[in-house]
Enzyme design. Sequence first.
Site, PDB file in Angstrom:
ATOM      1  N   GLU A 134     -17.143 -19.325  28.268  1.00 36.33           N
ATOM      2  CA  GLU A 134     -17.078 -18.952  29.676  1.00 36.33           C
ATOM      3  C   GLU A 134     -18.457 -18.597  30.233  1.00 36.33           C
ATOM      4  O   GLU A 134     -18.778 -18.943  31.374  1.00 36.33           O
ATOM      5  CB  GLU A 134     -16.108 -17.782  29.877  1.00 36.33           C
ATOM      6  CG  GLU A 134     -14.648 -18.134  29.645  1.00 36.33           C
ATOM      7  CD  GLU A 134     -14.122 -19.150  30.644  1.00 36.33           C
ATOM      8  OE1 GLU A 134     -14.779 -19.416  31.672  1.00 36.33           O
ATOM      9  OE2 GLU A 134     -13.028 -19.699  30.387  1.00 36.33           O
TER      10      GLU A 134
ATOM     11  N   TYR B 226     -30.442 -20.495  33.878  1.00 37.39           N
ATOM     12  CA  TYR B 226     -29.900 -19.158  34.123  1.00 37.39           C
ATOM     13  C   TYR B 226     -30.005 -18.324  32.838  1.00 37.39           C
ATOM     14  O   TYR B 226     -29.014 -17.857  32.275  1.00 37.39           O
ATOM     15  CB  TYR B 226     -28.444 -19.235  34.599  1.00 37.39           C
ATOM     16  CG  TYR B 226     -28.272 -20.029  35.876  1.00 37.39           C
ATOM     17  CD1 TYR B 226     -28.516 -19.444  37.121  1.00 37.39           C
ATOM     18  CD2 TYR B 226     -27.880 -21.365  35.843  1.00 37.39           C
ATOM     19  CE1 TYR B 226     -28.373 -20.172  38.297  1.00 37.39           C
ATOM     20  CE2 TYR B 226     -27.734 -22.099  37.020  1.00 37.39           C
ATOM     21  CZ  TYR B 226     -27.981 -21.500  38.235  1.00 37.39           C
ATOM     22  OH  TYR B 226     -27.837 -22.228  39.389  1.00 37.39           O
TER      23      TYR B 226
ATOM     24  N   TYR C  18     -14.398 -13.044  37.292  1.00 42.27           N
ATOM     25  CA  TYR C  18     -13.832 -14.283  36.765  1.00 42.27           C
ATOM     26  C   TYR C  18     -13.831 -14.296  35.235  1.00 42.27           C
ATOM     27  O   TYR C  18     -12.813 -14.606  34.605  1.00 42.27           O
ATOM     28  CB  TYR C  18     -14.584 -15.509  37.290  1.00 42.27           C
ATOM     29  CG  TYR C  18     -14.273 -16.721  36.463  1.00 42.27           C
ATOM     30  CD1 TYR C  18     -13.048 -17.372  36.590  1.00 42.27           C
ATOM     31  CD2 TYR C  18     -15.154 -17.157  35.464  1.00 42.27           C
ATOM     32  CE1 TYR C  18     -12.720 -18.445  35.772  1.00 42.27           C
ATOM     33  CE2 TYR C  18     -14.830 -18.226  34.653  1.00 42.27           C
ATOM     34  CZ  TYR C  18     -13.616 -18.867  34.811  1.00 42.27           C
ATOM     35  OH  TYR C  18     -13.286 -19.906  33.984  1.00 42.27           O
TER      36      TYR C  18
ATOM     37  N   ASP D  55     -12.133 -19.152  39.889  1.00 45.39           N
ATOM     38  CA  ASP D  55     -13.479 -19.706  39.982  1.00 45.39           C
ATOM     39  C   ASP D  55     -13.551 -20.640  41.187  1.00 45.39           C
ATOM     40  O   ASP D  55     -12.624 -20.711  42.004  1.00 45.39           O
ATOM     41  CB  ASP D  55     -13.860 -20.428  38.683  1.00 45.39           C
ATOM     42  CG  ASP D  55     -13.076 -21.713  38.467  1.00 45.39           C
ATOM     43  OD1 ASP D  55     -12.069 -21.953  39.175  1.00 45.39           O
ATOM     44  OD2 ASP D  55     -13.466 -22.500  37.583  1.00 45.39           O
TER      45      ASP D  55
ATOM     46  N   CYS E  58      -2.160 -36.142  42.178  1.00 46.55           N
ATOM     47  CA  CYS E  58      -2.049 -34.679  42.118  1.00 46.55           C
ATOM     48  C   CYS E  58      -0.604 -34.248  41.934  1.00 46.55           C
ATOM     49  O   CYS E  58       0.274 -34.664  42.697  1.00 46.55           O
ATOM     50  CB  CYS E  58      -2.614 -34.049  43.390  1.00 46.55           C
ATOM     51  SG  CYS E  58      -2.506 -32.240  43.399  1.00 46.55           S
TER      52      CYS E  58
END
Length: 372
Positions: free
Chosen positions: A42, A87, A125, A143, A210
């Site tokens: 995650e 990051y 999250y 998210d 979908c």
Amino acid sequence: MPHAPLTTLSEIVPPLLAWYRANARDLPWRKTRDSYRVWVSEIMLQQTRVAAVLGYYQRFLSAFPSVEALAHAPEERLMKLWEGLGYYSRARNLQSAARTVATDLGGEFPDTYEGLLALPGVGDYTASAVASASFGRREPAVDGNVLRVFTRLTDCHGDIADPKTKKSIREQIEPIMPIEPEDIRVFNQAFMELGAVVCVPGGPPKCDVCPLADSCLGRRLGTAESLPVKSPKKARRVEEKTVFLFSRSGKIALRKRPSDGLLAGLWEFPNADGTLDEAAAGAQSILWGLTPSAWNQRLTAKHIFSHVEWHMTGYVLEVSGDGPGDFFWADGPELEKRAIPSAFARFLSEAKILLGEKGTEKNLEGGTSPWA
């Protein structure tokens, strides 16, 4: 044939779960309930594509198979394994949280949303995702994918950059979550998966495949492609930089960035603010105590961060002298050990070429110093 409007949110649950169980992508972190492995995945997946994470995830767990191994890992090795994911504060927070779990919590992750939220680098999250995937907690993992699916499904025009909108969506999803732990785990994954592969960003949703098409208000009202609503980001600041590839006796100059701020504590090639012409670049070299002896190449590169954009001009120079005290002269093996961020990828590739022939610099263009 017109589609009936969404009457209750709960009607989406059975088709969503069935669709996921038949169509879910085969991803390694979906095959475990181990909280350490789920948590690592995650954190890696934050603002990063699945395809980019797959290789890193496997290598990372091979190097650090347990939270204790990560807690005690040398920082240089940790950052090297994270190199290219970006990051980098995520990696430092990851290790900080690992130390908390290993030292203060007996090696066991908290099994509640609140406990997970208290760990460094864990937000709403991530706490929800780990709590549901590992412990079967009824916590909605909201998210960007979920926000997109939900706003289209319900024709919600709230700004998803507004925390109030996200809070409202979370509060609407929570009551419809299944009761059984395995269904809870599947529900969160299914919502996210639908947004990743069907109700996609950057293009029209794939409504024809979908499982929730018959319930989707956005599709019925023709608003799906205009959703979600998100306030525009501020324009990125542009910074001009001049990067130096100094080679000397089969080694390349590196230096470590400051311990805080952008790319904190990582290795970089010496650089100066602004776009320096050849004369100014030579003068800067001399200010660093280096004497250029050959001009090999001029490079250009650009790197985009979330809030700033670097426009870089680079010079490849053979030099003599030691340079400042914070310069480290790396040969090929030393270069491989150090974490150099992808912002410098163009220059790193060139450095490897320079050091690629038994540590002897390769003169790429020949030429003499323009400052001789």
